[in-house]
Design an enzyme around this catalytic site. Sequence first.
Site, PDB file in Angstrom:
ATOM      1  N   SER A 185       0.868  -1.181   0.000  1.00  0.00           N
ATOM      2  CA  SER A 185       0.000   0.000   0.000  1.00  0.00           C
ATOM      3  C   SER A 185       0.901   1.225   0.000  1.00  0.00           C
ATOM      4  O   SER A 185       2.068   1.147   0.398  1.00  0.00           O
ATOM      5  CB  SER A 185      -0.852   0.010   1.277  1.00  0.00           C
ATOM      6  OG  SER A 185      -1.404   1.294   1.501  1.00  0.00           O
TER       7      SER A 185
ATOM      8  N   ILE B 232      -8.043   4.002  -4.353  1.00  0.00           N
ATOM      9  CA  ILE B 232      -8.796   3.103  -5.241  1.00  0.00           C
ATOM     10  C   ILE B 232     -10.158   2.809  -4.601  1.00  0.00           C
ATOM     11  O   ILE B 232     -10.233   2.439  -3.425  1.00  0.00           O
ATOM     12  CB  ILE B 232      -8.037   1.771  -5.451  1.00  0.00           C
ATOM     13  CG1 ILE B 232      -6.604   2.014  -5.951  1.00  0.00           C
ATOM     14  CG2 ILE B 232      -8.810   0.854  -6.386  1.00  0.00           C
ATOM     15  CD1 ILE B 232      -6.486   2.676  -7.304  1.00  0.00           C
TER      16      ILE B 232
ATOM     17  N   TYR C  83      -1.699  -0.971  10.175  1.00  0.00           N
ATOM     18  CA  TYR C  83      -1.862  -1.233   8.732  1.00  0.00           C
ATOM     19  C   TYR C  83      -0.552  -0.935   7.995  1.00  0.00           C
ATOM     20  O   TYR C  83      -0.084  -1.736   7.175  1.00  0.00           O
ATOM     21  CB  TYR C  83      -2.997  -0.369   8.197  1.00  0.00           C
ATOM     22  CG  TYR C  83      -3.316  -0.572   6.735  1.00  0.00           C
ATOM     23  CD1 TYR C  83      -4.025  -1.696   6.302  1.00  0.00           C
ATOM     24  CD2 TYR C  83      -2.932   0.369   5.778  1.00  0.00           C
ATOM     25  CE1 TYR C  83      -4.328  -1.875   4.957  1.00  0.00           C
ATOM     26  CE2 TYR C  83      -3.232   0.197   4.443  1.00  0.00           C
ATOM     27  CZ  TYR C  83      -3.930  -0.932   4.034  1.00  0.00           C
ATOM     28  OH  TYR C  83      -4.231  -1.104   2.699  1.00  0.00           O
ATOM     29  N   ALA C  84       0.054   0.220   8.315  1.00  0.00           N
ATOM     30  CA  ALA C  84       1.311   0.599   7.656  1.00  0.00           C
ATOM     31  C   ALA C  84       2.393  -0.434   7.930  1.00  0.00           C
ATOM     32  O   ALA C  84       3.141  -0.827   7.020  1.00  0.00           O
ATOM     33  CB  ALA C  84       1.756   1.982   8.130  1.00  0.00           C
ATOM     34  N   ALA C  85       2.459  -0.897   9.180  1.00  0.00           N
ATOM     35  CA  ALA C  85       3.478  -1.905   9.538  1.00  0.00           C
ATOM     36  C   ALA C  85       3.230  -3.202   8.766  1.00  0.00           C
ATOM     37  O   ALA C  85       4.169  -3.834   8.271  1.00  0.00           O
ATOM     38  CB  ALA C  85       3.446  -2.164  11.041  1.00  0.00           C
ATOM     39  N   SER C  86       1.965  -3.586   8.641  1.00  0.00           N
ATOM     40  CA  SER C  86       1.663  -4.836   7.920  1.00  0.00           C
ATOM     41  C   SER C  86       2.060  -4.718   6.456  1.00  0.00           C
ATOM     42  O   SER C  86       2.599  -5.655   5.858  1.00  0.00           O
ATOM     43  CB  SER C  86       0.172  -5.190   8.050  1.00  0.00           C
ATOM     44  OG  SER C  86      -0.645  -4.347   7.261  1.00  0.00           O
ATOM     45  N   LYS C  87       1.814  -3.564   5.861  1.00  0.00           N
ATOM     46  CA  LYS C  87       2.097  -3.392   4.427  1.00  0.00           C
ATOM     47  C   LYS C  87       3.596  -3.201   4.179  1.00  0.00           C
ATOM     48  O   LYS C  87       4.135  -3.655   3.167  1.00  0.00           O
ATOM     49  CB  LYS C  87       1.295  -2.217   3.873  1.00  0.00           C
ATOM     50  CG  LYS C  87      -0.218  -2.461   3.905  1.00  0.00           C
ATOM     51  CD  LYS C  87      -0.602  -3.688   3.082  1.00  0.00           C
ATOM     52  CE  LYS C  87      -2.092  -3.892   2.971  1.00  0.00           C
ATOM     53  NZ  LYS C  87      -2.453  -5.017   2.094  1.00  0.00           N
TER      54      LYS C  87
HETATM   55  N1  LIG Z   1      -8.437   0.471  -2.046  1.00  0.00           N
HETATM   56  C1  LIG Z   1      -7.263   1.087  -1.863  1.00  0.00           C
HETATM   57  O1  LIG Z   1      -7.118   2.302  -2.101  1.00  0.00           O
HETATM   58  C2  LIG Z   1      -6.068   0.298  -1.374  1.00  0.00           C
HETATM   59  C3  LIG Z   1      -4.908   1.006  -1.066  1.00  0.00           C
HETATM   60  C4  LIG Z   1      -3.796   0.309  -0.648  1.00  0.00           C
HETATM   61  C5  LIG Z   1      -3.826  -1.081  -0.528  1.00  0.00           C
HETATM   62  N2  LIG Z   1      -4.976  -1.748  -0.810  1.00  0.00           N
HETATM   63  C6  LIG Z   1      -4.961  -3.208  -0.653  1.00  0.00           C
HETATM   64  O2  LIG Z   1      -5.644  -3.831  -1.727  1.00  0.00           O
HETATM   65  C7  LIG Z   1      -6.099  -5.103  -1.288  1.00  0.00           C
HETATM   66  C8  LIG Z   1      -7.533  -5.291  -1.726  1.00  0.00           C
HETATM   67  O3  LIG Z   1      -8.361  -4.428  -0.939  1.00  0.00           O
HETATM   68  P1  LIG Z   1      -9.580  -3.611  -1.537  1.00  0.00           P
HETATM   69  O4  LIG Z   1      -9.206  -2.178  -1.530  1.00  0.00           O
HETATM   70  O5  LIG Z   1     -10.064  -4.233  -2.778  1.00  0.00           O
HETATM   71  O6  LIG Z   1     -10.633  -3.772  -0.323  1.00  0.00           O
HETATM   72  P2  LIG Z   1     -11.920  -4.688  -0.167  1.00  0.00           P
HETATM   73  O7  LIG Z   1     -12.315  -4.538   1.264  1.00  0.00           O
HETATM   74  O8  LIG Z   1     -12.920  -4.302  -1.212  1.00  0.00           O
HETATM   75  O9  LIG Z   1     -11.402  -6.181  -0.450  1.00  0.00           O
HETATM   76  C9  LIG Z   1     -10.679  -6.922   0.494  1.00  0.00           C
HETATM   77  C10 LIG Z   1     -11.190  -8.348   0.477  1.00  0.00           C
HETATM   78  O10 LIG Z   1     -10.387  -9.141   1.396  1.00  0.00           O
HETATM   79  C11 LIG Z   1     -11.268 -10.004   2.070  1.00  0.00           C
HETATM   80  N3  LIG Z   1     -10.695 -10.437   3.350  1.00  0.00           N
HETATM   81  C12 LIG Z   1     -10.562  -9.706   4.482  1.00  0.00           C
HETATM   82  N4  LIG Z   1     -10.056 -10.466   5.464  1.00  0.00           N
HETATM   83  C13 LIG Z   1      -9.851 -11.707   4.943  1.00  0.00           C
HETATM   84  C14 LIG Z   1      -9.358 -12.919   5.469  1.00  0.00           C
HETATM   85  N5  LIG Z   1      -8.983 -13.024   6.760  1.00  0.00           N
HETATM   86  N6  LIG Z   1      -9.278 -13.995   4.651  1.00  0.00           N
HETATM   87  C15 LIG Z   1      -9.685 -13.903   3.370  1.00  0.00           C
HETATM   88  N7  LIG Z   1     -10.188 -12.790   2.808  1.00  0.00           N
HETATM   89  C16 LIG Z   1     -10.267 -11.700   3.597  1.00  0.00           C
HETATM   90  C17 LIG Z   1     -12.541  -9.200   2.262  1.00  0.00           C
HETATM   91  O11 LIG Z   1     -13.659 -10.029   2.580  1.00  0.00           O
HETATM   92  C18 LIG Z   1     -12.642  -8.495   0.937  1.00  0.00           C
HETATM   93  O12 LIG Z   1     -13.396  -9.250   0.011  1.00  0.00           O
HETATM   94  C19 LIG Z   1      -5.894  -5.137   0.228  1.00  0.00           C
HETATM   95  O13 LIG Z   1      -4.735  -5.889   0.535  1.00  0.00           O
HETATM   96  C20 LIG Z   1      -5.675  -3.685   0.574  1.00  0.00           C
HETATM   97  O14 LIG Z   1      -4.927  -3.512   1.759  1.00  0.00           O
HETATM   98  C21 LIG Z   1      -6.099  -1.085  -1.219  1.00  0.00           C
END
Ligand SMILES: NC(=O)c1ccc[n+]([C@@H]2O[C@H](COP(=O)([O-])OP(=O)(O)OC[C@H]3O[C@@H](n4cnc5c(N)ncnc54)[C@H](O)[C@@H]3O)[C@@H](O)[C@H]2O)c1
Length: 265
Positions: free
Chosen positions: A153, A199, A166-170
């Site tokens: 992220s 996004i 969250y930042a630490a995990s990413k």
């Molecule tokens: N949307 C953004 O702007 C953005 C920015 C940086 C990083 N991300 C990363 O993109 C990835 C996708 O996220 P997104 O934005 O589409 O969000 P989202 O919430 O729409 O999708 C995340 C999905 O992960 C699933 N999930 C959560 N915990 C889970 C678990 N324990 N086991 C299995 N599935 C699980 C959720 O049910 C969901 O369907 C994530 O890793 C997120 O951290 C997104």
Amino acid sequence: MNRYEGRRVLITGGGSGIGRATVHRILAEGGRVHAVDVSETGLKGTADQAAGHGHPPAVAGQGAAGRLTTAVLDISDENAVTDGVAAAVEALGGIDVLVNAAGILRSAHTHRTTLDLWNKVIGVNLTGTFLMIREALPALLAGDRPVVVNFSSTSASFAHPYMSAYAASKGGIQSMTHALAAEYSKQGLRFVSVAPGSIESGMTTGGGPGLPEDTDWSLFTKLAPALGQGFAGPETVAGVVAMLGSEDGAFITGTEIRIDGGTHY
Ligand SMILES: NC(=O)c1ccc[n+]([C@@H]2O[C@H](COP(=O)([O-])OP(=O)(O)OC[C@H]3O[C@@H](n4cnc5c(N)ncnc54)[C@H](O)[C@@H]3O)[C@@H](O)[C@H]2O)c1
């Protein structure tokens, strides 16, 4: 483009947002996909869209639904991941690409962040990604031009307040990706991270990050993308993930690609 003809792809977080968009993109490029998610409803929505029944229906094309299987899986549960990856190998007949899109975002003042909250975020995002990779490694090493795409992220490299867990995990995912690339490159296995930001997804425009009620917005120095009119759709990230998992990304490993419309340039 049929870059995924015959390619076997395991995608976590396939029930929403970027993971779901990636499922549809890879199906549209001819791949076979096994999508997992903790949300059964989310997976049903993805499958319905692939079959052309959802709202909006996916544009994956004829026969896409027949190349998609789904299964409920909590990536933070070690035993469930062992069984879930074995089931994926069986469903796909092997794994060529693993996309670790599943993740959660929780926000809080750090002085009010409980150990439970910290462990939950690290447990899903970082440990869950590790568990998926560990269990999929034997299949990936036996796969065809194998690739792992991890989800970092912009929070990993740029300061976002109230999101220290969250930042630490990413950040951990980004570092782990470099280490894995060093360890497995000689065996032809690539590891890349994407670092999205701004996004539209369940995490942002859906439920949102759940920022504290007394959020000081002046602490967010960079919020707006330079490109476009605001947040971009999840398909903008799915296209990059599809490139990385294909031969177009054949010389890319051990690095991360930021996809945030220039928010953090
Ligand atoms: N949307 C953004 O702007 C953005 C920015 C940086 C990083 N991300 C990363 O993109 C990835 C996708 O996220 P997104 O934005 O589409 O969000 P989202 O919430 O729409 O999708 C995340 C999905 O992960 C699933 N999930 C959560 N915990 C889970 C678990 N324990 N086991 C299995 N599935 C699980 C959720 O049910 C969901 O369907 C994530 O890793 C997120 O951290 C997104």
